[in-house]
Design a protein around this motif. Structure first.
Motif, PDB file in Angstrom:
ATOM      1  N   PRO A  12     -14.059  -6.475   9.275  1.00 38.66           N
ATOM      2  CA  PRO A  12     -13.180  -5.296   9.382  1.00 38.66           C
ATOM      3  C   PRO A  12     -11.756  -5.662   9.764  1.00 38.66           C
ATOM      4  O   PRO A  12     -10.799  -5.058   9.260  1.00 38.66           O
ATOM      5  CB  PRO A  12     -13.860  -4.451  10.466  1.00 38.66           C
ATOM      6  N   GLU A  13     -11.602  -6.649  10.642  1.00 39.82           N
ATOM      7  CA  GLU A  13     -10.261  -7.036  11.075  1.00 39.82           C
ATOM      8  C   GLU A  13      -9.455  -7.621   9.913  1.00 39.82           C
ATOM      9  O   GLU A  13      -8.266  -7.309   9.743  1.00 39.82           O
ATOM     10  CB  GLU A  13     -10.354  -8.064  12.208  1.00 39.82           C
ATOM     11  N   ASP A  14     -10.104  -8.458   9.105  1.00 38.30           N
ATOM     12  CA  ASP A  14      -9.405  -9.054   7.959  1.00 38.30           C
ATOM     13  C   ASP A  14      -9.081  -7.999   6.908  1.00 38.30           C
ATOM     14  O   ASP A  14      -8.018  -8.045   6.281  1.00 38.30           O
ATOM     15  CB  ASP A  14     -10.249 -10.171   7.353  1.00 38.30           C
ATOM     16  N   PHE A  15      -9.995  -7.049   6.700  1.00 43.95           N
ATOM     17  CA  PHE A  15      -9.706  -5.976   5.748  1.00 43.95           C
ATOM     18  C   PHE A  15      -8.527  -5.123   6.223  1.00 43.95           C
ATOM     19  O   PHE A  15      -7.718  -4.664   5.414  1.00 43.95           O
ATOM     20  CB  PHE A  15     -10.934  -5.094   5.532  1.00 43.95           C
ATOM     21  N   GLU A  16      -8.427  -4.927   7.522  1.00 40.26           N
ATOM     22  CA  GLU A  16      -7.294  -4.169   8.059  1.00 40.26           C
ATOM     23  C   GLU A  16      -5.977  -4.898   7.768  1.00 40.26           C
ATOM     24  O   GLU A  16      -4.981  -4.278   7.380  1.00 40.26           O
ATOM     25  CB  GLU A  16      -7.471  -3.983   9.569  1.00 40.26           C
ATOM     26  N   ASP A  17      -5.985  -6.211   7.928  1.00 40.65           N
ATOM     27  CA  ASP A  17      -4.780  -6.998   7.643  1.00 40.65           C
ATOM     28  C   ASP A  17      -4.431  -6.951   6.158  1.00 40.65           C
ATOM     29  O   ASP A  17      -3.253  -6.824   5.787  1.00 40.65           O
ATOM     30  CB  ASP A  17      -4.980  -8.449   8.085  1.00 40.65           C
ATOM     31  N   VAL A  18      -5.447  -7.062   5.303  1.00 37.57           N
ATOM     32  CA  VAL A  18      -5.210  -7.000   3.857  1.00 37.57           C
ATOM     33  C   VAL A  18      -4.668  -5.621   3.474  1.00 37.57           C
ATOM     34  O   VAL A  18      -3.731  -5.504   2.677  1.00 37.57           O
ATOM     35  CB  VAL A  18      -6.500  -7.325   3.077  1.00 37.57           C
ATOM     36  N   GLY A  19      -5.255  -4.570   4.029  1.00 36.50           N
ATOM     37  CA  GLY A  19      -4.776  -3.227   3.745  1.00 36.50           C
ATOM     38  C   GLY A  19      -3.333  -3.026   4.157  1.00 36.50           C
ATOM     39  O   GLY A  19      -2.556  -2.372   3.449  1.00 36.50           O
ATOM     40  N   ALA A  20      -2.946  -3.594   5.294  1.00 37.57           N
ATOM     41  CA  ALA A  20      -1.558  -3.486   5.762  1.00 37.57           C
ATOM     42  C   ALA A  20      -0.609  -4.263   4.855  1.00 37.57           C
ATOM     43  O   ALA A  20       0.512  -3.823   4.586  1.00 37.57           O
ATOM     44  CB  ALA A  20      -1.453  -3.982   7.193  1.00 37.57           C
ATOM     45  N   LEU A  21      -1.059  -5.427   4.373  1.00 29.86           N
ATOM     46  CA  LEU A  21      -0.227  -6.208   3.455  1.00 29.86           C
ATOM     47  C   LEU A  21      -0.027  -5.461   2.139  1.00 29.86           C
ATOM     48  O   LEU A  21       1.096  -5.412   1.599  1.00 29.86           O
ATOM     49  CB  LEU A  21      -0.874  -7.571   3.189  1.00 29.86           C
ATOM     50  N   ARG A  22      -1.095  -4.868   1.608  1.00 23.13           N
ATOM     51  CA  ARG A  22      -0.973  -4.065   0.381  1.00 23.13           C
ATOM     52  C   ARG A  22       0.007  -2.908   0.595  1.00 23.13           C
ATOM     53  O   ARG A  22       0.862  -2.647  -0.251  1.00 23.13           O
ATOM     54  CB  ARG A  22      -2.342  -3.515  -0.018  1.00 23.13           C
ATOM     55  N   LEU A  23      -0.133  -2.233   1.710  1.00 25.93           N
ATOM     56  CA  LEU A  23       0.738  -1.097   2.023  1.00 25.93           C
ATOM     57  C   LEU A  23       2.200  -1.520   2.004  1.00 25.93           C
ATOM     58  O   LEU A  23       3.051  -0.887   1.362  1.00 25.93           O
ATOM     59  CB  LEU A  23       0.357  -0.529   3.392  1.00 25.93           C
ATOM     60  N   LYS A  24       2.497  -2.607   2.677  1.00 26.06           N
ATOM     61  CA  LYS A  24       3.875  -3.089   2.758  1.00 26.06           C
ATOM     62  C   LYS A  24       4.385  -3.526   1.394  1.00 26.06           C
ATOM     63  O   LYS A  24       5.515  -3.198   0.999  1.00 26.06           O
ATOM     64  CB  LYS A  24       3.939  -4.256   3.748  1.00 26.06           C
ATOM     65  N   ALA A  25       3.564  -4.256   0.647  1.00 19.44           N
ATOM     66  CA  ALA A  25       3.997  -4.792  -0.648  1.00 19.44           C
ATOM     67  C   ALA A  25       4.177  -3.691  -1.678  1.00 19.44           C
ATOM     68  O   ALA A  25       5.163  -3.679  -2.428  1.00 19.44           O
ATOM     69  CB  ALA A  25       2.980  -5.828  -1.144  1.00 19.44           C
ATOM     70  N   PHE A  26       3.249  -2.742  -1.744  1.00 19.97           N
ATOM     71  CA  PHE A  26       3.318  -1.704  -2.770  1.00 19.97           C
ATOM     72  C   PHE A  26       4.402  -0.670  -2.469  1.00 19.97           C
ATOM     73  O   PHE A  26       5.067  -0.175  -3.376  1.00 19.97           O
ATOM     74  CB  PHE A  26       1.964  -1.017  -2.923  1.00 19.97           C
ATOM     75  N   ASN A  27       4.604  -0.347  -1.192  1.00 15.09           N
ATOM     76  CA  ASN A  27       5.641   0.624  -0.840  1.00 15.09           C
ATOM     77  C   ASN A  27       7.046   0.069  -1.052  1.00 15.09           C
ATOM     78  O   ASN A  27       8.010   0.829  -1.168  1.00 15.09           O
ATOM     79  CB  ASN A  27       5.478   1.080   0.608  1.00 15.09           C
ATOM     80  N   ALA A  28       7.158  -1.266  -1.101  1.00 12.87           N
ATOM     81  CA  ALA A  28       8.468  -1.877  -1.301  1.00 12.87           C
ATOM     82  C   ALA A  28       8.915  -1.819  -2.762  1.00 12.87           C
ATOM     83  O   ALA A  28      10.085  -2.079  -3.063  1.00 12.87           O
ATOM     84  CB  ALA A  28       8.450  -3.327  -0.829  1.00 12.87           C
ATOM     85  N   LYS A  29       7.999  -1.471  -3.656  1.00 20.40           N
ATOM     86  CA  LYS A  29       8.318  -1.447  -5.087  1.00 20.40           C
ATOM     87  C   LYS A  29       8.132  -0.028  -5.624  1.00 20.40           C
ATOM     88  O   LYS A  29       7.296   0.727  -5.148  1.00 20.40           O
ATOM     89  CB  LYS A  29       7.414  -2.421  -5.850  1.00 20.40           C
ATOM     90  N   ASP A  30       8.899   0.317  -6.640  1.00 24.49           N
ATOM     91  CA  ASP A  30       8.810   1.644  -7.260  1.00 24.49           C
ATOM     92  C   ASP A  30       7.780   1.623  -8.383  1.00 24.49           C
ATOM     93  O   ASP A  30       8.109   1.722  -9.567  1.00 24.49           O
ATOM     94  CB  ASP A  30      10.172   2.077  -7.790  1.00 24.49           C
ATOM     95  N   VAL A  31       6.512   1.477  -7.981  1.00 25.35           N
ATOM     96  CA  VAL A  31       5.418   1.444  -8.957  1.00 25.35           C
ATOM     97  C   VAL A  31       4.657   2.762  -8.940  1.00 25.35           C
ATOM     98  O   VAL A  31       4.346   3.328  -9.988  1.00 25.35           O
ATOM     99  CB  VAL A  31       4.466   0.267  -8.660  1.00 25.35           C
TER     100      VAL A  31
END
Length: 224
Positions: A12-31
């Motif tokens: 669960p801890e690693d999934f939380e980190d992955v989810g946060a990375l996705r959030l940061k990466a995807f919100n930074a782009k206009d996709v």
């Protein structure tokens, strides 16, 4: 390359980190038409045949990718949901695909490790060979098609079209298993040992805790 480690995400801890990375990466782009407001973890991440990997540098998560096998007997994957009209007849013929998705990279880390995109995509070509899939799929933005053609020898299977909820044109590309030797000849980074592939894709989750696996391209080339 030797400073990077792969880890299959299971806790669960690693999934939380992955989810946060996705959030940061995807919100930074206009996709996407809307911005995400919480760590991006989905039901597909927990399917038995789903492989979610993190790439770590100095024990920090710097990139991630989700990989799924797609066949007539597996649950739908992201590429299937977007391009079902193209893929359904191929699946009916018995073809098998690797479908990478949720590719996310830490922007600051990529400045220090510019090979991060290739090191991440290396997982998908390795899995294509190891699992003997017919093709590795790439559902990507139209603007990225030239890159996938140049680096991977990819061919267009469908598109472009604008998926619902997105503000980009998407295309479906395919990388043939028979083309991976060409990819390796152009970039030795994609070489690997069978030991590395087995540790990443064959290990029983109940038998061992998540392992950190170093890329073995250098050792594979020396052996060759």
């Amino acid at each position: 390359m030797e400073a990077i480690e792969y880890r299959r995400i299971t806790t669960p801890e690693d999934f939380e980190d992955v989810g946060a990375l996705r959030l940061k990466a995807f919100n930074a782009k206009d996709v996407y038409e809307r911005k995400f407001d919480s760590p991006l973890v989905e039901a597909l991440d927990f399917e038995p045949d789903t492989y979610v990997f993190g790439l770590y540098h100095a024990d920090q998560l710097v990139a991630s990718m989700r990989l799924n096998m797609l066949s007539a007997n597996t649950p739908p994957t992201p590429a299937m949901e977007l391009f079902s009209e193209t893929l359904s007849p191929l699946l009916a013929q018995g073809m098998v695909f690797v479908d990478p998705s949720r590719f996310a990279i830490d922007a600051e880390a990529s400045k220090i490790q510019p090979a991060l995109p290739l090191l991440t995509h290396r997982l998908s070509t390795m899995m294509t060979l190891h699992k003997r899939a017919d093709y590795c799929l790439c559902a990507v933005k139209l603007e990225h098609e030239a890159y996938y053609r140049r680096v991977f020898g990819a061919t267009r299977l469908a598109g472009p079209f604008e998926p619902e909820g997105m503000c980009v044109q998407a295309v479906l590309l395919g990388i043939s298993r028979n083309n991976v030797d060409y990819i390796m000849s152009r970039n030795p980074l994609f070489h690997y040992t069978e030991t590395e592939a087995r540790l990443l894709f064959d290990r029983l989750e109940d038998a061992l805790p998540p392992l950190c696996v170093r890329p073995t391209a250098r050792y594979a080339l020396n052996a060759a």
